[in-house]
Design an enzyme around this catalytic site. Sequence first.
Site, PDB file in Angstrom:
ATOM      1  N   LYS A   1     -28.187  39.515  73.596  1.00  0.00           N
ATOM      2  CA  LYS A   1     -28.276  40.445  72.448  1.00  0.00           C
ATOM      3  C   LYS A   1     -28.469  41.878  72.943  1.00  0.00           C
ATOM      4  CE  LYS A   1     -27.505  37.472  69.346  1.00  0.00           C
ATOM      5  NZ  LYS A   1     -26.196  37.478  68.720  1.00  0.00           N
TER       6      LYS A   1
ATOM      7  N   SER B   1     -31.069  40.941  67.153  1.00  0.00           N
ATOM      8  CA  SER B   1     -32.264  40.144  66.907  1.00  0.00           C
ATOM      9  C   SER B   1     -33.519  40.930  67.270  1.00  0.00           C
ATOM     10  CB  SER B   1     -32.179  38.886  67.781  1.00  0.00           C
ATOM     11  OG  SER B   1     -33.414  38.220  67.828  1.00  0.00           O
TER      12      SER B   1
ATOM     13  N   TYR C   1     -30.557  34.114  76.343  1.00  0.00           N
ATOM     14  CA  TYR C   1     -30.104  34.368  74.968  1.00  0.00           C
ATOM     15  C   TYR C   1     -30.478  35.791  74.547  1.00  0.00           C
ATOM     16  CZ  TYR C   1     -30.220  34.798  69.949  1.00  0.00           C
ATOM     17  OH  TYR C   1     -30.051  35.286  68.679  1.00  0.00           O
TER      18      TYR C   1
HETATM   19  P1  NAD Z   1     -25.262  29.355  63.805  1.00  0.00           P
HETATM   20  O1  NAD Z   1     -25.230  28.609  65.095  1.00  0.00           O
HETATM   21  O2  NAD Z   1     -25.597  28.615  62.580  1.00  0.00           O
HETATM   22  O3  NAD Z   1     -23.867  30.097  63.578  1.00  0.00           O
HETATM   23  C1  NAD Z   1     -23.093  30.594  64.637  1.00  0.00           C
HETATM   24  C2  NAD Z   1     -21.689  30.055  64.471  1.00  0.00           C
HETATM   25  O4  NAD Z   1     -20.863  30.585  65.516  1.00  0.00           O
HETATM   26  C3  NAD Z   1     -21.615  28.539  64.574  1.00  0.00           C
HETATM   27  O5  NAD Z   1     -20.958  28.018  63.433  1.00  0.00           O
HETATM   28  C4  NAD Z   1     -20.807  28.288  65.856  1.00  0.00           C
HETATM   29  O6  NAD Z   1     -20.007  27.122  65.744  1.00  0.00           O
HETATM   30  C5  NAD Z   1     -19.989  29.553  65.967  1.00  0.00           C
HETATM   31  N1  NAD Z   1     -19.588  29.919  67.337  1.00  0.00           N
HETATM   32  C6  NAD Z   1     -20.380  30.023  68.429  1.00  0.00           C
HETATM   33  N2  NAD Z   1     -19.653  30.395  69.497  1.00  0.00           N
HETATM   34  C7  NAD Z   1     -18.367  30.546  69.061  1.00  0.00           C
HETATM   35  C8  NAD Z   1     -17.161  30.922  69.689  1.00  0.00           C
HETATM   36  N3  NAD Z   1     -17.097  31.207  70.986  1.00  0.00           N
HETATM   37  N4  NAD Z   1     -16.023  30.964  68.945  1.00  0.00           N
HETATM   38  C9  NAD Z   1     -16.045  30.662  67.626  1.00  0.00           C
HETATM   39  N5  NAD Z   1     -17.177  30.304  66.979  1.00  0.00           N
HETATM   40  C10 NAD Z   1     -18.336  30.254  67.696  1.00  0.00           C
HETATM   41  O7  NAD Z   1     -26.256  30.603  64.017  1.00  0.00           O
HETATM   42  P2  NAD Z   1     -26.891  31.573  62.935  1.00  0.00           P
HETATM   43  O8  NAD Z   1     -28.328  31.233  62.793  1.00  0.00           O
HETATM   44  O9  NAD Z   1     -26.044  31.637  61.743  1.00  0.00           O
HETATM   45  O10 NAD Z   1     -26.823  32.938  63.733  1.00  0.00           O
HETATM   46  C11 NAD Z   1     -25.767  33.849  63.564  1.00  0.00           C
HETATM   47  C12 NAD Z   1     -25.971  35.018  64.495  1.00  0.00           C
HETATM   48  O11 NAD Z   1     -27.218  35.636  64.237  1.00  0.00           O
HETATM   49  C13 NAD Z   1     -25.987  34.666  65.969  1.00  0.00           C
HETATM   50  O12 NAD Z   1     -25.343  35.699  66.687  1.00  0.00           O
HETATM   51  C14 NAD Z   1     -27.461  34.633  66.303  1.00  0.00           C
HETATM   52  O13 NAD Z   1     -27.692  34.900  67.655  1.00  0.00           O
HETATM   53  C15 NAD Z   1     -27.990  35.739  65.417  1.00  0.00           C
HETATM   54  N6  NAD Z   1     -29.405  35.613  65.071  1.00  0.00           N
HETATM   55  C16 NAD Z   1     -29.846  34.463  64.493  1.00  0.00           C
HETATM   56  C17 NAD Z   1     -31.195  34.349  64.178  1.00  0.00           C
HETATM   57  C18 NAD Z   1     -31.736  33.073  63.572  1.00  0.00           C
HETATM   58  O14 NAD Z   1     -32.950  32.890  63.602  1.00  0.00           O
HETATM   59  N7  NAD Z   1     -30.914  32.202  63.018  1.00  0.00           N
HETATM   60  C19 NAD Z   1     -32.076  35.422  64.419  1.00  0.00           C
HETATM   61  C20 NAD Z   1     -31.561  36.571  64.997  1.00  0.00           C
HETATM   62  C21 NAD Z   1     -30.226  36.668  65.320  1.00  0.00           C
HETATM   63  C1  WQD Z   2     -41.771  30.645  64.737  1.00  0.00           C
HETATM   64  C2  WQD Z   2     -43.240  30.357  64.995  1.00  0.00           C
HETATM   65  C3  WQD Z   2     -43.690  29.205  67.059  1.00  0.00           C
HETATM   66  C4  WQD Z   2     -41.704  25.488  65.979  1.00  0.00           C
HETATM   67  C5  WQD Z   2     -36.722  32.303  67.556  1.00  0.00           C
HETATM   68  C6  WQD Z   2     -35.960  32.964  68.688  1.00  0.00           C
HETATM   69  C7  WQD Z   2     -35.670  34.397  68.384  1.00  0.00           C
HETATM   70  C8  WQD Z   2     -34.992  34.560  67.024  1.00  0.00           C
HETATM   71  C9  WQD Z   2     -35.714  33.801  65.958  1.00  0.00           C
HETATM   72  C10 WQD Z   2     -32.603  34.666  67.299  1.00  0.00           C
HETATM   73  C11 WQD Z   2     -43.643  30.594  66.445  1.00  0.00           C
HETATM   74  C12 WQD Z   2     -44.080  28.354  65.872  1.00  0.00           C
HETATM   75  C13 WQD Z   2     -42.211  26.775  65.949  1.00  0.00           C
HETATM   76  C14 WQD Z   2     -42.590  24.400  66.005  1.00  0.00           C
HETATM   77  C15 WQD Z   2     -44.435  25.934  65.932  1.00  0.00           C
HETATM   78  N1  WQD Z   2     -33.663  34.026  67.029  1.00  0.00           N
HETATM   79  N2  WQD Z   2     -43.551  26.988  65.922  1.00  0.00           N
HETATM   80  N3  WQD Z   2     -43.930  24.662  65.978  1.00  0.00           N
HETATM   81  O1  WQD Z   2     -40.137  31.984  67.962  1.00  0.00           O
HETATM   82  O2  WQD Z   2     -39.804  33.753  66.254  1.00  0.00           O
HETATM   83  O3  WQD Z   2     -37.907  32.984  67.455  1.00  0.00           O
HETATM   84  O4  WQD Z   2     -35.962  32.453  66.355  1.00  0.00           O
HETATM   85  O5  WQD Z   2     -32.436  35.752  67.725  1.00  0.00           O
HETATM   86  O6  WQD Z   2     -34.881  34.884  69.404  1.00  0.00           O
HETATM   87  O7  WQD Z   2     -36.765  32.897  69.860  1.00  0.00           O
HETATM   88  O8  WQD Z   2     -38.981  31.452  65.773  1.00  0.00           O
HETATM   89  O9  WQD Z   2     -38.969  29.493  64.290  1.00  0.00           O
HETATM   90  O10 WQD Z   2     -38.931  29.140  66.812  1.00  0.00           O
HETATM   91  O11 WQD Z   2     -40.997  29.956  65.707  1.00  0.00           O
HETATM   92  O12 WQD Z   2     -45.648  26.111  65.923  1.00  0.00           O
HETATM   93  O13 WQD Z   2     -42.178  23.237  66.071  1.00  0.00           O
HETATM   94  O14 WQD Z   2     -43.497  28.973  64.749  1.00  0.00           O
HETATM   95  O15 WQD Z   2     -44.637  29.099  68.077  1.00  0.00           O
HETATM   96  O16 WQD Z   2     -44.910  31.133  66.423  1.00  0.00           O
HETATM   97  P1  WQD Z   2     -39.290  32.529  66.924  1.00  0.00           P
HETATM   98  P2  WQD Z   2     -39.397  29.930  65.637  1.00  0.00           P
END
Ligand code: NAD
Ligand code: WQD
Length: 342
Positions: A155, A126, A151
């Site tokens: 990562k 991330s 969290y």
């Molecule tokens: P998500 O929660 O939709 O998907 C994750 C899935 O993993 C879920 O279906 C959950 O049930 C499953 N899971 C969690 N722990 C588990 C375990 N111990 N065993 C089996 N299954 C398990 O999340 P996402 O948004 O699809 O994110 C996927 C990955 O990407 C994550 O590692 C997250 O940290 C990373 N990521 C997400 C974002 C984002 O904004 N969505 C941004 C950066 C990184």
């Molecule tokens: C985006 C912008 C908020 C909600 C998170 C995790 C990060 C990564 C991505 C996994 C920000 C603003 C949000 C609301 C708002 N995930 N906001 N009102 O903050 O970039 O990051 O998701 O790795 O680790 O921290 O994403 O979608 O929460 O926010 O004004 O109700 O929207 O302040 O500027 P963010 P976000």
Amino acid sequence: MKKQILITGGTGYIGSHTAVELINEGFDVVIVDNLYNSNAGVVDGIEKITGIRPLLEVFDLCDSVRTNDLFSKFNISAVIHFAAYKAVGESVRMPLEYYRNNLVSLINILDSMKAHGVENLVFSSSCTVYGQPEKLPVTEQSPIQPAVSPYGNTKQIGEEIIRDTTSSSNTINAIALRYFNPIGAHPSGSIGELPTGVPENLVPYITQTAIGLREELKVFGNDYNTPDGSCIRDYLHVSDLAKAHVVAVKRLSDKKNKKAYEVFNLGTGKGVSVFEALKSFEKVTGIKVKYTITGRREGDIEQIWADPSLANKELNWKTGYSLDDCMKTAWEWQKQVTKSNL
Ligand code: NAD
Ligand code: WQD
């Protein structure tokens, strides 16, 4: 036996979109998910889009015996490890659960890969590892900052565990993909993000407000040092992000990687403010979203966007969907989910 790609967390938001892209490219896919943050019905959506129903194994990857058994059962050639807890605020309240789930599952996967001679791993990292960067846009060389949440720390530690494992083993090769902000949904409306409870992220909050599930969006601060005072992020479409995983798997399988451990930023390269995101949503849907400006959210980064040129060059990958497309698909998905919940 045909080789399979193991997608952990494959019924989740990014995993399900990646399953679709892999199947569309002819890969055989096995999903493992404990359904903690998703449901088995997502497989129906994947089947509806691709015409192929991926296998779903439901268990917790913190269970090392079951994880290892899975590797005995299938002929896995690569793992894409999405499974993790991902709510930043919750991780502050429940750090041990986050460290245990996100790190133990990763260690179990690596152990099983070693035991079964599986060589290729793609890991969900991330942009959170960069904290608030001093210089923008951020490249893969930008310094990693101390994590602001458990969290985020999972990562950073996850990347270190993988780096050390690849350098100690002659077999495992890995690509860590540092995602910026994935949004939107598959254009078919058959899969998308399914936030439980009140969404933490901006786009689901906007779509839920527009459909009437939330009263108003709270914009977390308009006094930042940015052109319109709101925070800036790099939002990319989840299907674009998913396609990068296909490319990463192919790179590893074809042994085209330049090092045993590689890292790539995945973003559009363009910063978008909260107000610009809101404006795009209103433009493509014709819906006015009620909002108020509140105080800053603790731990928020003021502004960040990616320099994706390494991924553009090395992976031959770049985003295709516009911000407007992202908002359009997010809205179609929200309408779909709301209709099926009625
Ligand atoms: P998500 O929660 O939709 O998907 C994750 C899935 O993993 C879920 O279906 C959950 O049930 C499953 N899971 C969690 N722990 C588990 C375990 N111990 N065993 C089996 N299954 C398990 O999340 P996402 O948004 O699809 O994110 C996927 C990955 O990407 C994550 O590692 C997250 O940290 C990373 N990521 C997400 C974002 C984002 O904004 N969505 C941004 C950066 C990184
Ligand atoms: C985006 C912008 C908020 C909600 C998170 C995790 C990060 C990564 C991505 C996994 C920000 C603003 C949000 C609301 C708002 N995930 N906001 N009102 O903050 O970039 O990051 O998701 O790795 O680790 O921290 O994403 O979608 O929460 O926010 O004004 O109700 O929207 O302040 O500027 P963010 P976000």
